[in-house]
Scaffold this motif. Structure first.
Motif, short mmCIF file in Angstrom:
data_model
loop_
_atom_site.label_atom_id
_atom_site.label_comp_id
_atom_site.label_asym_id
_atom_site.label_seq_id
_atom_site.Cartn_x
_atom_site.Cartn_y
_atom_site.Cartn_z
N LEU A 5 0.81 -1.21 0.00
CA LEU A 5 0.00 0.00 0.00
C LEU A 5 0.84 1.27 0.00
O LEU A 5 0.43 2.29 -0.56
CB LEU A 5 -0.92 -0.01 1.23
N ALA A 6 2.02 1.20 0.61
CA ALA A 6 2.89 2.38 0.68
C ALA A 6 3.66 2.62 -0.60
O ALA A 6 4.00 3.77 -0.92
CB ALA A 6 3.88 2.22 1.85
N LEU A 7 3.94 1.58 -1.34
CA LEU A 7 4.86 1.65 -2.48
C LEU A 7 4.52 2.74 -3.49
O LEU A 7 5.43 3.46 -3.95
CB LEU A 7 4.94 0.29 -3.17
N PRO A 8 3.26 2.94 -3.85
CA PRO A 8 2.97 4.01 -4.82
C PRO A 8 3.34 5.40 -4.32
O PRO A 8 3.47 6.33 -5.12
CB PRO A 8 1.44 3.90 -5.01
N ASN A 9 3.53 5.55 -3.02
CA ASN A 9 3.87 6.85 -2.44
C ASN A 9 5.37 7.04 -2.21
O ASN A 9 5.79 8.14 -1.85
CB ASN A 9 3.16 7.01 -1.09
N LEU A 10 6.16 5.99 -2.39
CA LEU A 10 7.58 6.06 -2.04
C LEU A 10 8.42 6.46 -3.25
O LEU A 10 8.52 5.71 -4.23
CB LEU A 10 8.06 4.70 -1.52
N PRO A 11 9.07 7.62 -3.21
CA PRO A 11 9.94 8.03 -4.32
C PRO A 11 11.30 7.36 -4.25
O PRO A 11 11.66 6.74 -3.24
CB PRO A 11 10.08 9.54 -4.07
N ALA A 12 12.05 7.47 -5.34
CA ALA A 12 13.43 6.99 -5.32
C ALA A 12 14.19 7.70 -4.21
O ALA A 12 13.99 8.89 -3.96
CB ALA A 12 14.10 7.26 -6.67
N GLY A 13 15.03 6.95 -3.52
CA GLY A 13 15.75 7.48 -2.36
C GLY A 13 15.10 7.11 -1.05
O GLY A 13 15.67 7.35 0.01
N SER A 14 13.90 6.51 -1.13
CA SER A 14 13.21 6.09 0.09
C SER A 14 13.91 4.90 0.73
O SER A 14 14.71 4.21 0.08
CB SER A 14 11.76 5.71 -0.23
N SER A 15 13.57 4.65 1.98
CA SER A 15 14.18 3.55 2.72
C SER A 15 13.11 2.78 3.47
O SER A 15 12.20 3.39 4.07
CB SER A 15 15.22 4.09 3.71
N ILE A 16 13.21 1.46 3.43
CA ILE A 16 12.35 0.58 4.22
C ILE A 16 13.26 -0.19 5.17
O ILE A 16 14.25 -0.79 4.75
CB ILE A 16 11.56 -0.40 3.34
N ILE A 17 12.91 -0.16 6.46
CA ILE A 17 13.72 -0.85 7.47
C ILE A 17 12.80 -1.77 8.26
O ILE A 17 11.78 -1.33 8.80
CB ILE A 17 14.39 0.14 8.43
N THR A 18 13.15 -3.04 8.33
CA THR A 18 12.38 -4.00 9.11
C THR A 18 13.11 -4.30 10.41
O THR A 18 14.32 -4.13 10.52
CB THR A 18 12.19 -5.32 8.35
N THR A 19 12.33 -4.74 11.40
CA THR A 19 12.93 -5.24 12.63
C THR A 19 12.75 -6.75 12.67
O THR A 19 11.64 -7.25 12.83
CB THR A 19 12.27 -4.61 13.88
N THR A 20 13.85 -7.47 12.47
CA THR A 20 13.84 -8.91 12.62
C THR A 20 14.36 -9.19 14.04
O THR A 20 14.00 -8.51 14.97
CB THR A 20 14.62 -9.61 11.50
N SER A 21 15.20 -10.18 14.24
CA SER A 21 15.66 -10.50 15.59
C SER A 21 16.79 -11.52 15.51
O SER A 21 16.90 -12.28 14.54
CB SER A 21 14.51 -11.08 16.43
N VAL A 22 17.60 -11.57 16.56
CA VAL A 22 18.55 -12.67 16.71
C VAL A 22 17.80 -14.00 16.75
O VAL A 22 18.36 -15.06 16.40
CB VAL A 22 19.41 -12.46 17.97
N GLN A 23 16.52 -13.96 17.13
CA GLN A 23 15.70 -15.18 17.16
C GLN A 23 15.53 -15.79 15.77
O GLN A 23 15.25 -16.98 15.65
CB GLN A 23 14.31 -14.86 17.74
N ALA A 24 15.72 -15.01 14.73
CA ALA A 24 15.64 -15.54 13.37
C ALA A 24 16.78 -16.51 13.08
O ALA A 24 16.66 -17.39 12.22
CB ALA A 24 15.67 -14.40 12.35
N PHE A 25 17.89 -16.34 13.79
CA PHE A 25 19.10 -17.09 13.51
C PHE A 25 19.43 -18.10 14.61
O PHE A 25 20.12 -19.08 14.36
CB PHE A 25 20.26 -16.11 13.32
#
Length: 297
Positions: free
Chosen positions: A172-192
């Protein structure tokens, strides 16, 4: 010649055992002892995110709160999604954002509800006048000692909040995100290195790590960078809201290489870096802030 400013990481923040405590859902940071350091006073900005428009899920407490405060101090306007019932924490964050001279938008939405992602994106874009940074951080963590005790409803809720909502929010956000935008997720040490009592939570965090790298490959051609942060044991309300086995809270984080739990503010510079133009050649990466535990894909 002046002496360098050095700080022993083993002696920073809270270094003792935590007192026994728990809270009913939703757990509030305002009621924690000690209260986590999310950078309200300790984080100093350097104008790295001037006039950025940021949406942070789970931005009322813990890691999301630290990111929200740091982003505002770096010059960004910030919208924070939070679970209804956590208004006290959310209002504190809004005050910190406004004290930094930036706009704060509060979005009380339950990510388990089907229409929520659409409402979050629409309101964030309307309130901020656009969007260029997503911090996808909201999570549910409930400890269960065996798979027999793990209800299918809890599994559904954990996956919906932790990873399915990420897919929807990005779509839903993608149509609003211009070049230069950043997406940051929070994963965890629990993933590994998953803990046996966090079976559903750890599985979602592994999915988030995979999602982050796959999404980065898709969006590189649009000039949008995607990265993740993998925290280790961080002192947040998640730990008090059935996030740890009974009786385990006093020793939380004490087995890390640095001998203590981390504080949310210790992650804030990583989120700022990944959102900023300083990270212009950084995408498809997972940054560990774990107190020493290794992460590997």
């Amino acid at each position: 010649m002046e002496n360098p400013i050095l700080k022993d990481p083993r002696e920073l923040f809270h270094t003792e055992k935590f007192e026994k405590q728990d809270q009913d859902t939703p757990a509030l940071q305002a009621k924690m002892n000690p209260k986590p350091d999310c950078g309200e006073k300790s984080y100093v900005g350097n104008k790295k995110l001037e006039n950025r428009r940021v949406l942070i899920t789970g931005g009322d407490s813990g890691i999301g709160r630290a990111a929200a405060i740091a982003f505002a101090k770096e010059g960004a306007d910030v919208a924070i999604q939070f679970y209804p019932g956590e208004e006290k924490d959310a209002n504190e964050v809004a005050e910190c954002i406004q004290e930094a001279g930036r706009k704060a938008c509060l979005l009380p939405y339950d990510l388990r509800e089907e229409s929520t992602p659409k409402q979050i994106i629409e309101q964030a874009v309307a309130d901020l006048g656009g969007l260029d940074t997503l911090v996808l951080n909201a999570a549910q963590q409930i400890s269960k000692k065996s798979i027999e005790e793990l209800s299918i409803q809890q599994i559904r809720d954990t996956f919906t909040i932790n990873i399915i909502a990420m897919f929807e929010l990005v779509q839903l956000a993608l149509p609003n995100l211009p070049a230069g935008s950043s997406i940051i997720t929070t994963t965890s040490v629990q993933a590994f290195d998953p803990s046996d009592h966090l079976l559903d939570y750890a599985a979602t965090k592994a999915a988030i790590a995979n999602f982050t790298i796959g999404l980065a490959k898709q969006l590189a051609s649009k000039g949008i960078r995607v990265n993740g942060v993998a925290p280790g044991p961080i002192w947040t309300p998640l730990q008090l809201d059935h996030g740890q086995p009974q009786g385990a809270l006093p020793d939380f984080g004490q087995e890390s290489l640095l001998g203590r739990a981390g504080q949310p503010v210790e992650l804030a510079p990583v989120y700022v870096f990944l959102a900023s133009n300083d990270a212009s050649y950084v995408t498809a990466q997972i940054y560990g802030v774990t107190g020493g535990e290794a992460i590997n894909l």
